[in-house]
Scaffold this motif. Structure first.
Motif, PDB file in Angstrom:
ATOM      1  N   VAL A  19       0.904  -1.220  -0.007  1.00 59.49           N
ATOM      2  CA  VAL A  19      -0.026  -0.071  -0.152  1.00 59.49           C
ATOM      3  C   VAL A  19       0.943   1.309   0.029  1.00 59.49           C
ATOM      4  O   VAL A  19       0.757   2.212  -0.754  1.00 59.49           O
ATOM      5  CB  VAL A  19      -1.098  -0.236   1.192  1.00 59.49           C
ATOM      6  CG1 VAL A  19      -1.878   1.174   1.297  1.00 59.49           C
ATOM      7  CG2 VAL A  19      -1.699  -1.250   1.128  1.00 59.49           C
ATOM      8  N   THR A  20       1.827   1.237   0.808  1.00 56.54           N
ATOM      9  CA  THR A  20       2.865   2.473   0.738  1.00 56.54           C
ATOM     10  C   THR A  20       3.554   2.725  -0.288  1.00 56.54           C
ATOM     11  O   THR A  20       3.561   3.852  -0.814  1.00 56.54           O
ATOM     12  CB  THR A  20       3.936   2.079   1.978  1.00 56.54           C
ATOM     13  OG1 THR A  20       3.113   1.892   3.285  1.00 56.54           O
ATOM     14  CG2 THR A  20       4.662   3.662   2.355  1.00 56.54           C
ATOM     15  N   SER A  21       3.968   1.548  -1.142  1.00 56.12           N
ATOM     16  CA  SER A  21       4.396   1.735  -2.569  1.00 56.12           C
ATOM     17  C   SER A  21       3.574   2.449  -3.449  1.00 56.12           C
ATOM     18  O   SER A  21       3.967   3.450  -4.025  1.00 56.12           O
ATOM     19  CB  SER A  21       4.811   0.506  -3.072  1.00 56.12           C
ATOM     20  OG  SER A  21       5.736  -0.175  -2.163  1.00 56.12           O
ATOM     21  N   LYS A  22       2.338   2.119  -3.578  1.00 56.20           N
ATOM     22  CA  LYS A  22       1.283   2.711  -4.397  1.00 56.20           C
ATOM     23  C   LYS A  22       1.135   4.282  -3.903  1.00 56.20           C
ATOM     24  O   LYS A  22       0.915   5.102  -4.920  1.00 56.20           O
ATOM     25  CB  LYS A  22      -0.108   1.881  -4.275  1.00 56.20           C
ATOM     26  CG  LYS A  22       0.104   0.595  -5.058  1.00 56.20           C
ATOM     27  CD  LYS A  22      -1.530   0.332  -5.644  1.00 56.20           C
ATOM     28  CE  LYS A  22      -1.245  -0.988  -6.239  1.00 56.20           C
ATOM     29  NZ  LYS A  22      -1.233  -2.246  -5.316  1.00 56.20           N
ATOM     30  N   VAL A  23       0.988   4.517  -2.282  1.00 55.34           N
ATOM     31  CA  VAL A  23       0.924   5.809  -2.143  1.00 55.34           C
ATOM     32  C   VAL A  23       1.957   6.554  -2.640  1.00 55.34           C
ATOM     33  O   VAL A  23       1.726   7.782  -3.100  1.00 55.34           O
ATOM     34  CB  VAL A  23       0.529   5.849  -0.570  1.00 55.34           C
ATOM     35  CG1 VAL A  23       0.496   7.397  -0.202  1.00 55.34           C
ATOM     36  CG2 VAL A  23      -0.671   5.323  -0.391  1.00 55.34           C
ATOM     37  N   LEU A  24       3.106   6.145  -2.583  1.00 54.01           N
ATOM     38  CA  LEU A  24       4.312   6.835  -2.997  1.00 54.01           C
ATOM     39  C   LEU A  24       4.221   7.158  -4.627  1.00 54.01           C
ATOM     40  O   LEU A  24       4.627   8.273  -4.989  1.00 54.01           O
ATOM     41  CB  LEU A  24       5.512   6.002  -2.850  1.00 54.01           C
ATOM     42  CG  LEU A  24       5.991   6.194  -1.175  1.00 54.01           C
ATOM     43  CD1 LEU A  24       7.120   4.999  -0.882  1.00 54.01           C
ATOM     44  CD2 LEU A  24       6.392   7.440  -0.570  1.00 54.01           C
ATOM     45  N   ASP A  25       3.833   6.146  -5.282  1.00 48.95           N
ATOM     46  CA  ASP A  25       3.580   6.277  -6.795  1.00 48.95           C
ATOM     47  C   ASP A  25       2.694   7.395  -7.048  1.00 48.95           C
ATOM     48  O   ASP A  25       2.969   8.385  -7.973  1.00 48.95           O
ATOM     49  CB  ASP A  25       3.186   5.189  -7.394  1.00 48.95           C
ATOM     50  CG  ASP A  25       4.089   4.035  -7.188  1.00 48.95           C
ATOM     51  OD1 ASP A  25       5.481   4.365  -7.402  1.00 48.95           O
ATOM     52  OD2 ASP A  25       3.683   2.929  -7.624  1.00 48.95           O
ATOM     53  N   VAL A  26       1.389   7.644  -6.277  1.00 47.32           N
ATOM     54  CA  VAL A  26       0.458   8.718  -6.515  1.00 47.32           C
ATOM     55  C   VAL A  26       1.108   9.963  -5.904  1.00 47.32           C
ATOM     56  O   VAL A  26       0.835  11.081  -6.579  1.00 47.32           O
ATOM     57  CB  VAL A  26      -0.650   8.093  -5.659  1.00 47.32           C
ATOM     58  CG1 VAL A  26      -1.912   9.350  -5.950  1.00 47.32           C
ATOM     59  CG2 VAL A  26      -1.500   6.925  -6.384  1.00 47.32           C
ATOM     60  N   LEU A  27       1.534   9.951  -4.905  1.00 45.79           N
ATOM     61  CA  LEU A  27       2.335  11.333  -4.360  1.00 45.79           C
ATOM     62  C   LEU A  27       3.210  11.803  -5.593  1.00 45.79           C
ATOM     63  O   LEU A  27       3.199  13.115  -5.854  1.00 45.79           O
ATOM     64  CB  LEU A  27       2.889  11.323  -3.194  1.00 45.79           C
ATOM     65  CG  LEU A  27       1.746  10.798  -1.900  1.00 45.79           C
ATOM     66  CD1 LEU A  27       2.561  10.584  -0.603  1.00 45.79           C
ATOM     67  CD2 LEU A  27       0.886  11.992  -1.728  1.00 45.79           C
ATOM     68  N   THR A  28       4.218  10.986  -5.772  1.00 46.22           N
ATOM     69  CA  THR A  28       5.183  11.365  -6.886  1.00 46.22           C
ATOM     70  C   THR A  28       4.622  11.971  -8.103  1.00 46.22           C
ATOM     71  O   THR A  28       4.832  12.965  -8.586  1.00 46.22           O
ATOM     72  CB  THR A  28       6.355  10.263  -7.191  1.00 46.22           C
ATOM     73  OG1 THR A  28       6.703   9.986  -6.138  1.00 46.22           O
ATOM     74  CG2 THR A  28       7.149  10.606  -8.078  1.00 46.22           C
ATOM     75  N   GLY A  29       3.380  11.212  -8.733  1.00 44.00           N
ATOM     76  CA  GLY A  29       2.907  11.538  -9.663  1.00 44.00           C
ATOM     77  C   GLY A  29       2.090  12.939  -9.709  1.00 44.00           C
ATOM     78  O   GLY A  29       2.100  13.863 -10.514  1.00 44.00           O
ATOM     79  N   HIS A  30       1.978  13.535  -8.451  1.00 50.63           N
ATOM     80  CA  HIS A  30       1.195  14.858  -8.161  1.00 50.63           C
ATOM     81  C   HIS A  30       2.435  15.496  -7.497  1.00 50.63           C
ATOM     82  O   HIS A  30       1.940  16.804  -7.160  1.00 50.63           O
ATOM     83  CB  HIS A  30       0.085  14.470  -7.256  1.00 50.63           C
ATOM     84  CG  HIS A  30      -0.936  14.320  -7.838  1.00 50.63           C
ATOM     85  ND1 HIS A  30      -1.961  14.879  -8.455  1.00 50.63           N
ATOM     86  CD2 HIS A  30      -1.428  12.845  -8.233  1.00 50.63           C
ATOM     87  CE1 HIS A  30      -2.950  14.076  -9.059  1.00 50.63           C
ATOM     88  NE2 HIS A  30      -2.528  12.812  -8.709  1.00 50.63           N
ATOM     89  N   GLY A  31       3.564  15.295  -7.556  1.00 52.37           N
ATOM     90  CA  GLY A  31       4.499  16.396  -6.763  1.00 52.37           C
ATOM     91  C   GLY A  31       4.187  16.594  -5.486  1.00 52.37           C
ATOM     92  O   GLY A  31       4.583  17.823  -5.056  1.00 52.37           O
ATOM     93  N   VAL A  32       3.609  15.460  -4.773  1.00 54.12           N
ATOM     94  CA  VAL A  32       3.088  16.056  -3.336  1.00 54.12           C
ATOM     95  C   VAL A  32       4.094  15.524  -2.394  1.00 54.12           C
ATOM     96  O   VAL A  32       4.472  14.240  -2.422  1.00 54.12           O
ATOM     97  CB  VAL A  32       1.853  15.740  -3.065  1.00 54.12           C
ATOM     98  CG1 VAL A  32       1.567  15.608  -1.697  1.00 54.12           C
ATOM     99  CG2 VAL A  32       0.881  16.541  -3.840  1.00 54.12           C
ATOM    100  N   LYS A  33       4.704  16.422  -1.519  1.00 54.12           N
ATOM    101  CA  LYS A  33       5.710  15.775  -0.283  1.00 54.12           C
ATOM    102  C   LYS A  33       4.623  15.765   0.970  1.00 54.12           C
ATOM    103  O   LYS A  33       3.816  16.667   1.141  1.00 54.12           O
ATOM    104  CB  LYS A  33       6.895  16.610  -0.123  1.00 54.12           C
ATOM    105  CG  LYS A  33       7.775  16.660  -1.367  1.00 54.12           C
ATOM    106  CD  LYS A  33       8.720  15.533  -1.385  1.00 54.12           C
ATOM    107  CE  LYS A  33       9.763  15.728  -2.155  1.00 54.12           C
ATOM    108  NZ  LYS A  33       9.215  15.509  -3.777  1.00 54.12           N
TER     109      LYS A  33
END
Ligand SMILES: [Zn+2]
Length: 213
Positions: free
Chosen positions: A15-29
């Motif tokens: 789950v954390t991996s998918k969340v990281l993918d989504v955050l990266t895609g939106h440029g969100v930290k």
């Protein structure tokens, strides 16, 4: 209107991996508040390392997430739940030592902290990070996003608690971020000052309402 996103109770590698993918895609930290014992699994450790490497902040969300500090108000519990988790987090901790207590149901009350825990946090220079927006993603995995989107415009700066847990809730994260962008929200990594009662061990506001007697 500012929004800060935090992800608690992980890491849970898939789950954390998918969340990281989504955050990266939106440029969100964001910040991940980890349950220390999860890091004994190498796959979870690896995804926490990835989060740190991608610029997310890594905080401590207790060792076991099993007992509220105010319900077990002795020094040994504070040392174990805070200190042992911090040892497991080790060099991933950034910036400084962030700690978020376990608040069952997202409730901010006197079960949140104990006197020994408060002293421990101050003596060890922790920054205590609370919250002001809890959309209950864990018990409303399909409704949390709309609930949160309705809540965020009610304040200038929301500190949202989400969970990178296998509840299915995180499948709505892409839509949620797109909606936030449509609202014109400024998604930032820092925390609203009102949610940080202790910074680098210094008490910034009275905490009596969150500490058991
Ligand atoms: Zn939690």
């Amino acid at each position: 209107m500012k929004v800060t996103l935090t992800f608690d109770n992980g890491p849970t590698a898939p789950v954390t991996s998918k969340v990281l993918d989504v955050l990266t895609g939106h440029g969100v930290k964001s910040t991940f508040f980890l349950v220390g014992e999860n890091l004994t699994d190498p796959a979870n450790r690896a995804v926490a390392e990835r989060a740190a490497a991608e610029g997310h902040w890594i905080g401590n969300h207790t060792l076991t997430h099993s007992v509220q500090l105010g319900d077990s108000p002795d020094l040994a519990t504070a040392e174990r739940e805070i200190g042992e988790a911090q040892r497991l987090i080790g060099e991933l901790a950034t910036p400084g030592q962030l700690f978020r207590p376990y608040g069952r149901g997202g409730v901010l009350d006197r079960r949140l902290l104990s006197r020994p825990a408060l002293v421990y946090l101050q003596q060890h220079a922790f920054t205590c990070v609370l919250w002001n927006s809890v959309p209950h993603d864990w018990d409303d995995p399909d409704g949390w996003a709309d609930a949160c989107l309705a809540d965020i415009p009610t304040r200038d700066w929301s500190l949202v608690v989400l969970h990178d847990l296998p509840t299915g809730a995180m499948r709505h994260l892409p839509r949620f971020l797109e909606a936030l962008e449509s609202l014109g929200a400024d998604i930032v990594q820092d925390f609203p000052p009102g949610c940080v009662p202790i910074r680098d061990g210094r008490l910034r506001e009275p905490l009596d309402h969150l500490v058991v007697d």
